[in-house]
Design a protein around this motif. Structure first.
Motif, short mmCIF file in Angstrom:
data_model
loop_
_atom_site.label_atom_id
_atom_site.label_comp_id
_atom_site.label_asym_id
_atom_site.label_seq_id
_atom_site.Cartn_x
_atom_site.Cartn_y
_atom_site.Cartn_z
N ASN A 58 10.58 20.47 13.25
CA ASN A 58 11.03 19.07 13.08
C ASN A 58 11.87 18.65 14.14
O ASN A 58 12.44 17.51 13.76
CB ASN A 58 11.50 19.05 11.64
N MET A 59 11.99 19.10 15.27
CA MET A 59 12.91 18.44 16.52
C MET A 59 11.93 17.43 16.79
O MET A 59 10.70 17.33 16.45
CB MET A 59 13.11 19.40 17.37
N THR A 60 12.76 16.23 17.45
CA THR A 60 11.76 15.28 18.03
C THR A 60 10.96 15.87 18.99
O THR A 60 10.78 16.79 19.67
CB THR A 60 12.79 14.40 18.81
N LYS A 61 9.68 14.98 19.24
CA LYS A 61 8.75 15.75 20.06
C LYS A 61 9.05 15.68 21.45
O LYS A 61 8.36 16.56 22.17
CB LYS A 61 7.46 14.41 19.81
N PHE A 62 9.95 14.52 21.97
CA PHE A 62 10.27 14.48 23.23
C PHE A 62 11.33 15.88 23.50
O PHE A 62 10.88 16.49 24.46
CB PHE A 62 11.37 13.41 23.53
N ARG A 63 12.13 16.23 22.55
CA ARG A 63 12.81 17.54 22.76
C ARG A 63 11.69 18.73 22.78
O ARG A 63 12.27 19.54 23.64
CB ARG A 63 13.90 17.63 21.72
N ARG A 64 10.70 18.89 22.12
CA ARG A 64 10.20 20.16 21.92
C ARG A 64 9.23 20.01 23.16
O ARG A 64 9.23 21.19 23.89
CB ARG A 64 9.27 19.88 20.79
N TRP A 65 8.79 19.13 23.67
CA TRP A 65 8.02 18.96 25.03
C TRP A 65 8.82 19.25 26.10
O TRP A 65 8.42 19.93 27.09
CB TRP A 65 7.22 17.65 24.83
N LEU A 66 10.06 18.81 26.24
CA LEU A 66 10.85 19.07 27.04
C LEU A 66 11.32 20.57 27.35
O LEU A 66 11.25 21.09 28.49
CB LEU A 66 12.26 18.18 26.95
N ALA A 67 11.44 21.15 26.16
CA ALA A 67 11.57 22.73 26.25
C ALA A 67 10.25 23.49 26.66
O ALA A 67 10.56 24.48 27.23
CB ALA A 67 11.97 23.01 24.82
N VAL A 68 9.26 22.82 26.10
CA VAL A 68 7.91 23.67 26.68
C VAL A 68 7.71 23.47 28.33
O VAL A 68 7.14 24.33 28.90
CB VAL A 68 6.66 22.71 26.01
N MET A 69 7.99 22.36 28.77
CA MET A 69 8.07 22.33 30.36
C MET A 69 8.87 23.10 30.92
O MET A 69 8.67 23.65 32.08
CB MET A 69 8.15 20.79 30.84
N VAL A 70 10.21 23.10 30.40
CA VAL A 70 11.17 23.95 30.90
C VAL A 70 10.94 25.54 31.00
O VAL A 70 11.09 26.16 31.92
CB VAL A 70 12.48 23.91 30.45
N ILE A 71 10.32 25.90 29.72
CA ILE A 71 10.05 27.45 29.67
C ILE A 71 8.71 27.69 30.63
O ILE A 71 8.71 28.74 31.38
CB ILE A 71 9.45 27.82 28.37
N SER A 72 7.96 26.78 30.92
CA SER A 72 6.50 26.88 31.50
C SER A 72 6.94 26.95 32.81
O SER A 72 6.29 27.80 33.75
CB SER A 72 5.59 25.74 31.22
N THR A 73 7.76 26.02 33.35
CA THR A 73 8.30 26.09 34.79
C THR A 73 8.90 27.46 35.15
O THR A 73 8.73 27.83 36.35
CB THR A 73 9.15 24.90 35.30
N ALA A 74 9.61 27.81 34.24
CA ALA A 74 10.59 29.23 34.29
C ALA A 74 9.53 30.19 34.72
O ALA A 74 9.62 31.19 35.48
CB ALA A 74 11.33 29.46 33.27
N ALA A 75 8.31 30.37 33.72
CA ALA A 75 7.38 31.51 33.88
C ALA A 75 6.54 31.15 35.33
O ALA A 75 6.47 32.33 36.01
CB ALA A 75 6.55 31.47 32.66
N PHE A 76 6.49 30.08 35.58
CA PHE A 76 5.72 29.72 36.88
C PHE A 76 6.57 30.20 38.08
O PHE A 76 6.11 30.67 38.98
CB PHE A 76 5.47 28.11 36.93
N CYS A 77 7.95 30.00 38.04
CA CYS A 77 8.73 30.26 39.04
C CYS A 77 8.92 31.92 39.25
O CYS A 77 8.73 32.61 40.31
CB CYS A 77 10.43 29.81 38.56
#
Length: 502
Positions: A58-77
């Protein structure tokens, strides 16, 4: 990704967090209570529940998607760093006066660390939460990259390459679960597809970045750039990714209530967990028991391991094909990996088509399709991979235009992702009682092959030539190609005799 979802992408990563079975039950119970937002009538009144406002979904969609992008770029790195070392081998050989085989260990040891890291990261995340694991692992990933960028000798370089791989493994074993925490089953497919492609594309982009850097500066700047990238990534993790693991949130809430209300009887399921040592024992013992005793899991692990081994072999082979054969410079050789990366992106872009197929199959089986349905995408991939390798093999001649083998690598990337998706989702669904262990065992076998294959690439291609050696790899994938077809037809019968499968 949820192991219970109907989407193919939903099944891959949720089990890579490696939770113990008792915690899985607690998670299910906690999530059910949180979604209902009420106390269960016959439950212990002092057992803590999450309110709807506290539910990570139930977090805001923006906060959830921001977390997704940070986690994904960390795995990419992390995965980019794994393959970037293939373009620093010439520099380490010259500076430290070592053989090519020793220089290749910079890739092999990092990948082996990636395979062993989940055995510790998974149990730690069960007890202390995902965020502390993310922050600690990436902090050490950043710190231990300094000895890699400024090594006094080759031994120091290799030791810390293994350590950085071990530290970075958390984003391949735990991160998928965070996305499952934040998104309901019906909306998780898109964010999970984005996360899924990031560690696949990373190895293809690493040589591209390293090629440009080594061409214009020197090999040490490859790791200095990663130091900068790692620091920015660490700051983003601290700033934008919050804790989402329900058992840990319940444990924190119980502790707050015990303190604020002076009532020691408040508790959460995680308070009654058997402890870290028990979790580590389980995460180390059960995966290897599964590999040894279950022939279907072993064969699927070997299939995916062969494919990942071939992918990492390419980091040694493409410089031979395009550097020696077509006289490309270093940065141009790095760009040749864009074909594989593009193929992987195309494969993930096909996710909605496969999801639609799985929904139809689910409806046809009254909402309870057999696990073998997940092998359909692997059947396509099993055909594409050997075709692309034969195509690559017989177009490696210098007189053939360089674009032709690169186009073949696009299909290789597509086939590899299709095959991996089939193996991951099938292991999750077919081995649901021990899904985390099945994925951990698969990760260990895959990374072992990925670590070993580059070590014999030079000798094999010197002995057989680019055509013969690549055709040999194509032949191996041809031999193993019938595997998903066989398991699609006979998987139910094999599972019936398995002590591990559902």
């Amino acid at each position: 990704m949820s192991a219970h979802g109907s989407d193919s992408t939903i099944d891959v990563a949720s089990t890579e967090e490696a939770p113990a079975q008792d915690v899985e039950k607690a998670v299910d119970k906690g999530k059910q209570a949180a979604s209902a937002g009420v106390q269960v009538a016959d439950a212990d009144p002092y057992e803590v529940k999450l309110t709807p406002e506290e539910d990570p979904k139930n977090m805001t969609k923006f906060r959830r998607w921001l977390a997704v992008m940070v986690i994904s770029t960390a795995a990419f790195c992390v995965t980019s760093c794994s393959s970037a070392a293939s373009f620093t081998e010439a520099g380490t050989m010259a500076d430290f006066h070592v053989s090519h085989e020793v220089a290749i260990l910079g890739v092999s040891l990092f990948v082996q660390g990636l395979g062993l890291g989940p055995l510790l990261a998974g149990p730690l995340s069960e007890l202390y939460g995902r965020n502390i694991v993310y922050r600690a692992s990436f902090f050490f990933f950043w710190v231990f990259t300094f000895p890699v960028a400024f090594p006094p000798d080759m031994a120091t370089f290799l030791v810390f390459r293994w350590i950085t791989g071990f530290c970075g493994a958390a984003f391949l074993s735990v991160a998928g679960g965070s996305i499952g925490d934040m998104f309901a089953n019906h909306e998780v497919a898109t964010p999970m597809a984005i996360f899924t492609v990031s560690p696949f594309v990373g190895p293809a982009v690493g040589p591209l970045v390293a090629g440009f850097i080594t061409q214009n500066t020197n090999w040490r700047w490859v790791y200095r750039v990663f130091i900068i990238w790692n620091f920015i990534q660490f700051v983003c993790i601290v700033a934008f990714v919050r804790e989402t693991y329900v058992p840990v949130l319940l444990k924190w809430k119980a502790a707050r209530l015990r303190k604020s209300e002076n009532e020691s009887r408040y508790w959460a399921p995680l308070d009654r967990h058997q402890g870290l040592w028990h979790s580590i024992q389980q995460s180390c013992y059960v995966p290897f028991k599964l590999i040894i005793l279950d022939r279907m899991a072993l064969l699927l692990d070997l299939w995916s391991a062969l494919l990942l081994g071939i992918l990492y072999l390419a980091f040694q082979v493409f410089p031979i094909i395009f550097g020696q054969g077509h006289h490309f410079n270093v940065q141009s050789v790095g760009m040749t990996f864009l074909g594989i990366g593009l193929g992987m992106v195309v494969a993930v872009a096909c996710t909605p088509l496969w999801n639609a197929l799985y929904r139809r199959e689910t409806a046809r089986h009254n909402g309870n399709p057999p696990p073998e349905m997940r092998l359909i995408i692997g059947m396509v991939g099993a055909v594409i991979v050997p075709i692309s390798l034969y195509w690559l093999a017989f177009t490696t001649y210098p007189h053939v235009h360089w674009i032709v083998p690169i186009i073949s690598s696009v299909f290789l990337g597509i086939g590899i992702v299709f095959c991996f998706t089939a193996v991951f989702t099938y292991l999750v669904v077919a081995y649901r009682p021990v899904a985390a262990s099945a994925m951990a065992g698969n990760t260990f076998v895959r990374t072992s092959f990925a670590a070993a294959f580059p070590l014999f690439a030079g000798q094999m291609y010197d002995a057989l030539g680019t055509v013969g050696a690549t055709a040999l790899l194509a032949g191996l994938t041809t031999v193993i190609a019938p595997l998903p077809f066989i398991f699609y037809r006979y998987g139910a019968r094999i599972r019936a005799s398995s002590r591990f499968a559902a």
